[in-house]
Design an enzyme around this catalytic site. Structure first.
Site, PDB file in Angstrom:
ATOM      1  N   ILE A  12       0.876  -1.170   0.000  1.00  0.00           N
ATOM      2  CA  ILE A  12       0.000   0.000   0.000  1.00  0.00           C
ATOM      3  C   ILE A  12       0.914   1.221   0.000  1.00  0.00           C
ATOM      4  CG2 ILE A  12      -0.182  -0.146   2.525  1.00  0.00           C
ATOM      5  CD1 ILE A  12      -2.855   1.256   2.363  1.00  0.00           C
ATOM      6  N   SER A  13       0.688   2.146  -0.915  1.00  0.00           N
ATOM      7  CA  SER A  13       1.588   3.293  -1.085  1.00  0.00           C
ATOM      8  C   SER A  13       1.580   4.201   0.139  1.00  0.00           C
ATOM      9  CB  SER A  13       1.185   4.097  -2.320  1.00  0.00           C
ATOM     10  OG  SER A  13       1.293   3.314  -3.493  1.00  0.00           O
ATOM     11  N   LYS A  14       2.646   4.966   0.279  1.00  0.00           N
ATOM     12  CA  LYS A  14       2.737   5.930   1.375  1.00  0.00           C
ATOM     13  C   LYS A  14       1.624   6.970   1.240  1.00  0.00           C
ATOM     14  CE  LYS A  14       6.964   7.380   0.729  1.00  0.00           C
ATOM     15  NZ  LYS A  14       8.250   8.076   1.011  1.00  0.00           N
TER      16      LYS A  14
END
Length: 327
Positions: free
Chosen positions: A174-176
């Protein structure tokens, strides 16, 4: 008996015979009177339990109530009938109410505390995003509204609002939060977005944020378990404007094109031509471009004419690779 004697003694001897003495003599009468007094005491005790004597009513009952020849029936004080289901009646106060209080009240308080904590940490996350240059109020509001901890494994929930990419399984992440906000802000550019395409649904978090910025969100995931997981993650949020698709993201969704914005959450050596063609005139595409082992750059592509696109290279980033096919 002669007539003269009959006149002098009008009653015959047999007429003078007394009836047999009844069992109730003076002693019995005294006992009956005592019993009546006891009954009055019992009735008074029943009528006023608060002022009653601590002596049990059974001790006020006559000792000779069952003796033969008493002649006067004595009513015994009524006793409370035992409950028809004594086991349930005894356990109800302890297991039904007390256990209910222990299980329900703390859980409600705990849920409220977690929700409050989540809101507070989301607000702190949004403040960091604002300090780092994210200015679109719609994006900031969307980041504040979507609970990121619902999209990660429970063991990682404490890290959900840190500015870090977290694993979601199947070699995906999951992206920052800062990258999610940056990409959505670039794609929107202050415009009202009608239709947005996301490549790489993952756990569904970025799609949930996009759903608060755009009218309709289409999202494609090539990994079937992640596609199913995203559906489960989004279900409690009851998001009505997200359409998830299981398929090859490099192909896009020609049937739903054109799109005002396309956001690609995986890095390729270039932007697939099929996705460029599905971008509306004036639309914006945001994607990481570069080698997996080398430098990746967040790239903005704008379609300025039917056969013309303008590219801008922006920030250094790191994403998982963009792959073809489905698994």
């Amino acid at each position: 008996m002669s007539g003269e004697r009959a006149k002098r003694f009008p009653l015959a001897l047999e007429d003078l015979k007394r009836e047999p003495r009844k069992p109730e003599g003076r002693a019995a009468e005294r006992q009956a009177a005592g019993d009546a007094a006891r009954q009055r005491l019992i009735a008074a005790a029943a009528a006023a339990p608060a002022a009653a004597s601590p002596i049990a009513p059974e001790r006020l009952a006559p000792r000779a109530a069952g003796a033969s020849g008493s002649g006067v029936p004595v009513a015994k004080p009524a006793r409370a009938k035992p409950p028809t289901t004594p086991g349930v009646a005894k356990s109800a106060p302890s297991s039904g109410v007390k256990n209910g209080d222990k299980s329900a009240t703390p859980n409600v308080a705990l849920s409220g505390a977690l929700a409050l904590t989540s809101e507070r940490v989301r607000e702190r996350m949004v403040e960091r995003l604002r300090a780092n240059g994210v200015a679109d109020p719609r994006v900031l509001a969307a980041m504040s509204a979507v609970p990121r901890h619902m999209f990660v494994d429970p063991g990682l929930a404490a890290q959900a609002y840190e500015d870090a990419a977290l694993p979601i399984g199947h070699q995906q992440t999951i992206s920052k939060p800062s990258v999610v906000a940056r990409m959505i802000e670039l794609a929107a550019a202050g415009r009202t977005l009608e239709r947005v395409l996301e490549i790489g649904t993952g756990c569904g978090y970025q799609a949930a944020v996009l759903s608060r910025v755009a009218r309709d969100v289409y999202s494609i995931e090539r990994v079937k378990p992640l596609y199913e997981r995203a559906k489960l993650n989004l279900r409690p949020l009851r998001v009505p404007n997200i359409r998830l698709h299981y398929g090859d993201g490099r192909v896009g969704l020609p049937a739903a094109a054109p799109f005002d914005a396309i956001v690609i959450a995986a890095a390729g050596l270039d932007v697939p031509r099929a996705l460029l063609e599905q971008l509306a005139i004036g639309g914006r595409l945001v994607a990481p471009v570069g080698e997996q082992a080398g430098e990746q750059v967040l790239t903005l592509v704008e379609r300025v004419a039917p056969a013309q696109w303008r590219e801008s290279r922006l920030d250094r980033v790191f994403f998982v690779p963009l792959k073809s096919g489905v698994i």
